[in-house]
Write a protein that holds these residues in place. Structure first.
Motif, mmCIF file in Angstrom:
data_model
loop_
_atom_site.group_PDB
_atom_site.id
_atom_site.type_symbol
_atom_site.label_atom_id
_atom_site.label_comp_id
_atom_site.label_asym_id
_atom_site.label_seq_id
_atom_site.Cartn_x
_atom_site.Cartn_y
_atom_site.Cartn_z
ATOM 1 N N SER A 144 34.573 42.179 -41.160
ATOM 2 C CA SER A 144 34.343 41.859 -39.749
ATOM 3 C C SER A 144 33.863 43.121 -39.054
ATOM 4 N N ILE A 145 33.202 42.928 -37.924
ATOM 5 C CA ILE A 145 32.799 44.054 -37.086
ATOM 6 C C ILE A 145 33.047 43.650 -35.645
ATOM 7 N N SER A 146 33.487 44.608 -34.845
ATOM 8 C CA SER A 146 33.883 44.274 -33.475
ATOM 9 C C SER A 146 33.033 45.012 -32.455
ATOM 10 N N GLY A 147 32.921 44.398 -31.293
ATOM 11 C CA GLY A 147 32.223 45.008 -30.174
ATOM 12 C C GLY A 147 32.904 44.628 -28.874
ATOM 13 N N HIS A 148 32.563 45.355 -27.811
ATOM 14 C CA HIS A 148 33.169 45.133 -26.497
ATOM 15 C C HIS A 148 32.103 44.616 -25.526
ATOM 16 N N SER A 149 32.461 43.645 -24.725
ATOM 17 C CA SER A 149 31.495 42.950 -23.869
ATOM 18 C C SER A 149 31.206 43.645 -22.539
ATOM 19 N N TYR A 150 31.590 44.895 -22.409
ATOM 20 C CA TYR A 150 31.349 45.625 -21.168
ATOM 21 C C TYR A 150 29.855 45.783 -20.874
ATOM 22 N N PHE A 151 29.529 45.807 -19.579
ATOM 23 C CA PHE A 151 28.202 46.202 -19.083
ATOM 24 C C PHE A 151 27.065 45.312 -19.563
ATOM 25 N N THR A 152 27.357 44.096 -19.975
ATOM 26 C CA THR A 152 26.290 43.215 -20.478
ATOM 27 C C THR A 152 26.385 41.818 -19.861
ATOM 28 N N THR A 153 26.897 41.721 -18.650
ATOM 29 C CA THR A 153 27.109 40.405 -18.043
ATOM 30 C C THR A 153 26.079 40.058 -16.973
ATOM 31 N N SER A 154 25.161 40.948 -16.667
ATOM 32 C CA SER A 154 24.098 40.647 -15.709
ATOM 33 C C SER A 154 22.914 41.583 -15.977
ATOM 34 N N CYS A 176 37.664 44.012 -20.039
ATOM 35 C CA CYS A 176 38.218 43.761 -18.716
ATOM 36 C C CYS A 176 37.056 43.952 -17.752
ATOM 37 N N ILE A 177 37.231 43.607 -16.504
ATOM 38 C CA ILE A 177 36.131 43.717 -15.551
ATOM 39 C C ILE A 177 36.009 45.168 -15.098
ATOM 40 N N LEU A 178 34.997 45.854 -15.601
ATOM 41 C CA LEU A 178 34.724 47.230 -15.168
ATOM 42 C C LEU A 178 33.709 47.263 -14.038
ATOM 43 N N GLY A 179 32.834 46.254 -14.017
ATOM 44 C CA GLY A 179 31.885 46.183 -12.923
ATOM 45 C C GLY A 179 30.452 46.034 -13.377
ATOM 46 N N ASP A 180 29.728 45.230 -12.657
ATOM 47 C CA ASP A 180 28.283 45.122 -12.784
ATOM 48 C C ASP A 180 27.782 44.572 -11.452
ATOM 49 N N ASP A 228 42.724 41.798 -8.146
ATOM 50 C CA ASP A 228 42.448 40.481 -7.581
ATOM 51 C C ASP A 228 43.120 39.447 -8.462
ATOM 52 N N LEU A 229 44.181 38.836 -7.948
ATOM 53 C CA LEU A 229 44.933 37.852 -8.713
ATOM 54 C C LEU A 229 44.356 36.448 -8.577
ATOM 55 N N GLY A 230 43.252 36.314 -7.833
ATOM 56 C CA GLY A 230 42.710 35.013 -7.482
ATOM 57 C C GLY A 230 41.753 34.420 -8.493
ATOM 58 N N ILE A 231 41.092 33.336 -8.073
ATOM 59 C CA ILE A 231 40.291 32.527 -8.986
ATOM 60 C C ILE A 231 38.911 33.120 -9.257
ATOM 61 N N ALA A 232 38.362 33.932 -8.362
ATOM 62 C CA ALA A 232 36.996 34.441 -8.548
ATOM 63 C C ALA A 232 36.841 35.236 -9.851
ATOM 64 N N PRO A 233 37.676 36.256 -10.113
ATOM 65 C CA PRO A 233 37.544 36.957 -11.398
ATOM 66 C C PRO A 233 37.902 36.082 -12.588
ATOM 67 N N ALA A 234 38.777 35.103 -12.390
ATOM 68 C CA ALA A 234 39.156 34.197 -13.479
ATOM 69 C C ALA A 234 37.965 33.352 -13.923
ATOM 70 N N LEU A 235 37.192 32.860 -12.978
ATOM 71 C CA LEU A 235 36.000 32.092 -13.314
ATOM 72 C C LEU A 235 34.964 32.973 -14.005
ATOM 73 N N PHE A 236 34.844 34.204 -13.534
ATOM 74 C CA PHE A 236 33.936 35.180 -14.151
ATOM 75 C C PHE A 236 34.312 35.387 -15.618
ATOM 76 N N ILE A 237 35.607 35.546 -15.877
ATOM 77 C CA ILE A 237 36.106 35.775 -17.242
ATOM 78 C C ILE A 237 35.904 34.535 -18.105
ATOM 79 N N ALA A 238 36.171 33.364 -17.553
ATOM 80 C CA ALA A 238 36.035 32.133 -18.323
ATOM 81 C C ALA A 238 34.594 31.918 -18.774
ATOM 82 N N LYS A 239 33.647 32.202 -17.888
ATOM 83 C CA LYS A 239 32.228 32.093 -18.269
ATOM 84 C C LYS A 239 31.907 33.076 -19.394
ATOM 85 N N LEU A 240 32.449 34.287 -19.296
ATOM 86 C CA LEU A 240 32.208 35.293 -20.333
ATOM 87 C C LEU A 240 32.791 34.854 -21.679
ATOM 88 N N ILE A 241 34.020 34.347 -21.672
ATOM 89 C CA ILE A 241 34.641 33.878 -22.919
ATOM 90 C C ILE A 241 33.769 32.788 -23.541
#
Length: 504
Positions: free
Chosen positions: A294-304, A334-338, A347-360
């Motif tokens: 297996s090989i692993s990578g991190h999804s940072y900085f590639t969401t937009s 985790c959300i570092l920013g873009d 932010d404990l709310g739904i906005a970052p949760a939806l962002f994460i769900a789309k990414l997953i």
């Protein structure tokens, strides 16, 4: 549109148009999808998070508080009303620290919450009671059913580095390769010691994390490597594992950004899939006896922007698919920013949760990740980096769950190890649907980013779904049992929600 007679009453025309538009709006809420169980993709290994930073203190909190944290992360139990107690993670990443915590201020890492403990002490002896907080969470995870444990290393122990610190002075590799054998033996001793003292045997060891970055800012532990240095490191650890009959597999990559797996234009640090798994490469390690395929990578900085988001993941999948039998892990995010969402401010709310769900969704569907792992399971910071949050207090405080926790739970709680991702046809704009089969159970996750409720008309090719239960995470709900149905012809997915649909 129907034709109206020229002299029809205006009020009648108004009513006709009103009901026609209402009907059209209602019709637009129906999203038809087809799931084909005969077309299968990757086998899911699991979902996880890491114990880095906060767990060393959170594991020392009062029993009631730390058990609450562990339940939120690992529990697969339900309350009497059917509410999941936790998100049922089945993978846990254990941070093998470099010993910067023992150096205190001399570590040059200013925030003591980002210094790391180590079993290996400055005098060269091992103290298996030196990491009580992290060890508590290891045991708590095991007690709640977690079976896959991954040890990962941000920096070699300070006793094996060139500058005696857990960060790089000059942005170059800080491991003293004259001490590679000592570093490798430290990994062996750590694995053995954990098994003896906790009963937990690490399934995987990741010896280097995000090797592309310079790690010279000394605000956390880290060590850069080129591909040739990584190959040398992997071979050294493999040699020690073989000599000591260690069963743990070596998991490699941990690319700081996905494009380092297939290109990035960096000849020394990029194109890692080909570099490590192509037999003609000078850095080939794919035949090592203890190397996991297996090989692993991190999804940072590639969401937009959106096209980059999509293309990066497709190219990752294409690169991995070229190597027969190779699996891909998304092993940290985790959300570092873009341009879409900043990483600062909790932010404990739904906005970052939806962002994460789309990414997953995209990581599973486009890049064929077989596992998906979050960064900080528990955070004390003012960032969007945690699933569970706590006050920045070493001994006690408040525990806060987040919508990001429950959004991940829409996947992790129900998509069990061994599930097969299935072909799904019929995605709508800003609505993302994926489906998974484990034995006779079907798990479908719908991410609705729109402002409108919608109804899924789910056709499972060749199969009739008779019992359906949905679980919703939204502003109002936390992975809450929502509705039951007798078929999948009209399954409600609320606006701005992540909805898991269970059927058989």
């Amino acid at each position: 549109m129907m034709r109206l007679q020229k002299h029809t009453n205006p009020f009648f025309i108004f009513l006709v148009l009103f009901f026609y538009n209402a009907f059209a709006i209602a019709q637009s809420k129906i999203v038809k999808i087809e799931i084909d169980p005969s077309i299968q993709f990757q086998t899911i290994e699991g979902f996880g998070a890491s114990d880095a930073w906060s767990c060393q203190f959170a594991g020392l909190w009062p029993d009631e508080k730390k058990n609450k944290m562990a339940d939120l992360l690992f529990s697969s139990k339900m309350t009497d009303t059917g509410q999941p107690v936790g998100i049922g993670l089945n993978m846990w990443r254990f941070s093998i620290g470099a010993g910067s915590a023992a150096q205190h201020k001399e570590s040059d890492i200013g925030d003591e919450w980002r210094r790391q403990l180590s079993f290996l002490q400055p005098d060269g002896q091992y103290n298996w009671n030196a990491m009580p907080g992290q060890t508590w969470f290891l045991k708590a995870a095991k007690a709640r059913g977690v079976k896959q444990f991954i040890g990962f290393v941000n920096s070699p122990h300070v006793g094996f580095t060139k500058n005696g610190k857990a960060y790089s002075t000059d942005g170059k590799c800080n491991l003293n390769f004259d001490k590679l054998d000592a570093f490798s033996n430290d990994m062996v001793e750590t694995i053995k010691g954990l098994k003896t003292t906790t009963g937990i045997e690490l399934a995987y060891l990741s010896p280097a994390n995000e090797p592309q970055w310079k790690w010279n800012e000394h605000n956390q532990e880290g060590c850069p490597y080129t591909n040739s240095e990584l190959a040398q490191l992997y071979k050294g650890v493999n040699k020690a594992f073989a000599a000591n009959q260690i069963k743990t597999k070596i998991q490699i990559g941990e690319a700081g950004q996905l494009d380092y797996l297939y290109n990035n234009g960096n000849s020394e640090k990029g194109n890692q899939v080909d570099q490590f798994f192509n037999a003609s490469s000078p850095n080939y390690v794919g035949n090592l006896s203890h190397l996991d395929q297996s090989i692993s990578g991190h999804s940072y900085f590639t969401t937009s922007p959106e096209q980059k988001f999509i293309n990066t993941r497709k190219k990752t999948a294409e690169a991995v698919a070229k190597i027969k039998g190779l699996r891909y892990w998304m092993s940290e995010y985790c959300i570092l920013g873009d341009s879409l969402m900043r990483g600062e401010k909790r932010d404990l709310g739904i906005a970052p949760a939806l962002f994460i769900a789309k990414l997953i969704h995209h990581d599973l569907v486009l890049s064929n990740a077989t596992s998906w792992q979050w960064w900080l399971a528990i955070s004390s910071g003012d960032y969007k980096d945690g699933l569970v949050y706590i006050d920045k207090n070493k001994t006690n405080g408040q525990v806060y769950d987040s919508k990001m926790l429950w959004a991940l739970g829409n996947y992790s709680r129900f998509i069990g190890e061994g599930s097969k991702r299935l072909f799904v046809k019929g995605e709508a704009n800003q609505v993302f649907v994926s489906s998974y089969q484990n034995d006779k159970k079907l798990v479908t996750v719908a991410v609705n980013l729109t402002e409108n409720d919608l109804d899924l008309d789910m056709n499972v090719k060749g199969k009739k779904q008779s019992v359906v239960q949905t679980y919703v995470t939204s502003t109002e709900y936390n992975l809450t049992p929502f509705k039951k149905y007798k078929n999948t012809k009209s399954v409600r997915v609320p606006a701005k929600s992540i909805t898991t649909i269970l059927s058989n």
